[in-house]
Design a protein around this motif. Structure first.
Motif, short mmCIF file in Angstrom:
data_model
loop_
_atom_site.label_atom_id
_atom_site.label_comp_id
_atom_site.label_asym_id
_atom_site.label_seq_id
_atom_site.Cartn_x
_atom_site.Cartn_y
_atom_site.Cartn_z
N LEU A 18 0.81 -1.23 0.00
CA LEU A 18 0.00 0.00 0.00
C LEU A 18 0.84 1.28 0.00
N PRO A 19 1.99 1.34 0.69
CA PRO A 19 2.75 2.59 0.71
C PRO A 19 3.57 2.85 -0.56
N LEU A 20 3.61 1.89 -1.48
CA LEU A 20 4.53 1.99 -2.62
C LEU A 20 3.95 2.85 -3.73
N GLU A 21 4.34 4.10 -3.75
CA GLU A 21 3.76 5.06 -4.69
C GLU A 21 4.28 4.90 -6.11
N GLU A 22 5.43 4.26 -6.29
CA GLU A 22 5.99 4.12 -7.64
C GLU A 22 5.66 2.78 -8.28
N LEU A 23 4.91 1.93 -7.58
CA LEU A 23 4.56 0.62 -8.14
C LEU A 23 3.65 0.78 -9.35
N GLU A 24 4.11 0.23 -10.50
CA GLU A 24 3.37 0.39 -11.76
C GLU A 24 2.74 -0.91 -12.23
N PHE A 25 3.40 -2.03 -11.95
CA PHE A 25 2.92 -3.32 -12.45
C PHE A 25 2.96 -4.36 -11.33
N LEU A 26 1.82 -5.02 -11.12
CA LEU A 26 1.73 -6.09 -10.13
C LEU A 26 1.09 -7.31 -10.79
N ILE A 27 1.82 -8.41 -10.80
CA ILE A 27 1.33 -9.65 -11.41
C ILE A 27 1.08 -10.65 -10.30
N LEU A 28 -0.15 -11.16 -10.21
CA LEU A 28 -0.51 -12.06 -9.11
C LEU A 28 -1.67 -12.97 -9.52
N ASP A 29 -1.95 -13.93 -8.64
CA ASP A 29 -3.11 -14.80 -8.80
C ASP A 29 -4.23 -14.25 -7.94
N LYS A 30 -5.24 -13.71 -8.56
CA LYS A 30 -6.31 -13.04 -7.81
C LYS A 30 -7.08 -13.99 -6.90
N LYS A 31 -7.14 -15.25 -7.25
CA LYS A 31 -7.86 -16.21 -6.41
C LYS A 31 -7.08 -16.54 -5.14
N LEU A 32 -5.75 -16.41 -5.21
CA LEU A 32 -4.91 -16.71 -4.06
C LEU A 32 -4.70 -15.49 -3.17
N VAL A 33 -4.59 -14.34 -3.80
CA VAL A 33 -4.39 -13.08 -3.05
C VAL A 33 -5.74 -12.37 -3.01
N GLN A 34 -6.53 -12.72 -2.04
CA GLN A 34 -7.93 -12.29 -2.04
C GLN A 34 -8.13 -10.82 -1.74
N ASP A 35 -7.12 -10.16 -1.18
CA ASP A 35 -7.30 -8.73 -0.90
C ASP A 35 -6.62 -7.84 -1.94
N TRP A 36 -6.39 -8.39 -3.12
CA TRP A 36 -5.72 -7.63 -4.18
C TRP A 36 -6.47 -6.34 -4.51
N SER A 37 -7.76 -6.33 -4.26
CA SER A 37 -8.57 -5.15 -4.59
C SER A 37 -8.20 -3.94 -3.74
N LEU A 38 -7.44 -4.15 -2.67
CA LEU A 38 -6.96 -3.02 -1.88
C LEU A 38 -6.15 -2.05 -2.73
N LEU A 39 -5.55 -2.60 -3.80
CA LEU A 39 -4.69 -1.80 -4.67
C LEU A 39 -5.38 -1.45 -5.99
N GLU A 40 -6.62 -1.88 -6.12
CA GLU A 40 -7.32 -1.75 -7.40
C GLU A 40 -7.42 -0.31 -7.89
#
Length: 204
Positions: free
Chosen positions: A167-189
């Motif tokens: 959440l604190p990473l302001e320069e993060l541009e690309f995140l590749i993950l498995d949405k079914k495994l990382v269920q809170d991915w929408s925090l960064l949506e």
């Protein structure tokens, strides 16, 4: 040099001004001979059968190193290579990743499909921009919370279940993950400038 049957590199030991060397898919088993290439900056030896990095120990000018798909067990010979900015060690039977802790200038680190379970050793890599750890045993991303320059992160097929540390990473541009495994991915949506995908993204 590609798809050759090489045993070692003694045939290039006189090329002492060489700065870039790429040898892949060549059945290379030994780096003997490369130790004389003290001006070498970029080295790719992917898809070979090398099991010992000792000949690289005194190649202090190395900036980019790719040892993907070899039989490397120890990273000790490169642990003092402070000029390294890019390192790919995918699919190697490495036993001790803590030796990477001294490589504090790394901007790119790839450890795909390796038997690594913690990222503690990257705590002082404050220049890190790209980190690829798919297919590893990593479960905790807490150490990334202060990686303010991180731009690209691949955590597919890991044991990560939360992205809260990102959440604190302001320069993060690309995140590749498995949405079914990382269920809170929408925090960064809704994070501005961030692309989230389940597939590899070819970033510039």
């Amino acid at each position: 040099i590609q798809q050759n049957d090489l045993t070692d590199l003694t045939f290039i030991r006189e090329l002492k001004s060489l700065e870039i060397l790429s040898i892949y898919e060549s059945n290379l088993t030994s780096l003997n001979g490369i130790e004389t290439l003290t001006n070498l900056q970029n080295l790719i030896i992917s898809q070979n059968n090398v099991n010992d990095l000792s000949p690289l120990q005194n190649l202090s000018k190395l900036r980019n190193l790719d040892i993907t798909d070899n039989e490397i067990v120890s990273l000790s010979p490169i642990q003092n290579h402070s000029k390294l900015t890019e390192l790919a060690i995918d699919r190697n039977p490495i036993q001790d990743y803590s030796l990477l802790a001294s490589l504090q200038n790394l901007m790119y680190l790839s450890m795909m499909e390796n038997n690594v379970a913690t990222l503690d050793f990257i705590s002082d890599m404050h220049h890190l921009q790209r980190l690829l750890i798919p297919g590893t045993q990593i479960s905790d991303l807490s150490v990334l919370a202060n990686k303010k320059h991180l731009q690209y992160l691949d955590i597919r097929d890991t044991k990560v279940v939360t992205v809260k540390p990102l959440l604190p990473l302001e320069e993060l541009e690309f995140l590749i993950l498995d949405k079914k495994l990382v269920q809170d991915w929408s925090l960064l949506e809704n994070k501005v400038g961030l692309t989230i995908s389940e597939n590899i993204i070819l970033a510039q």
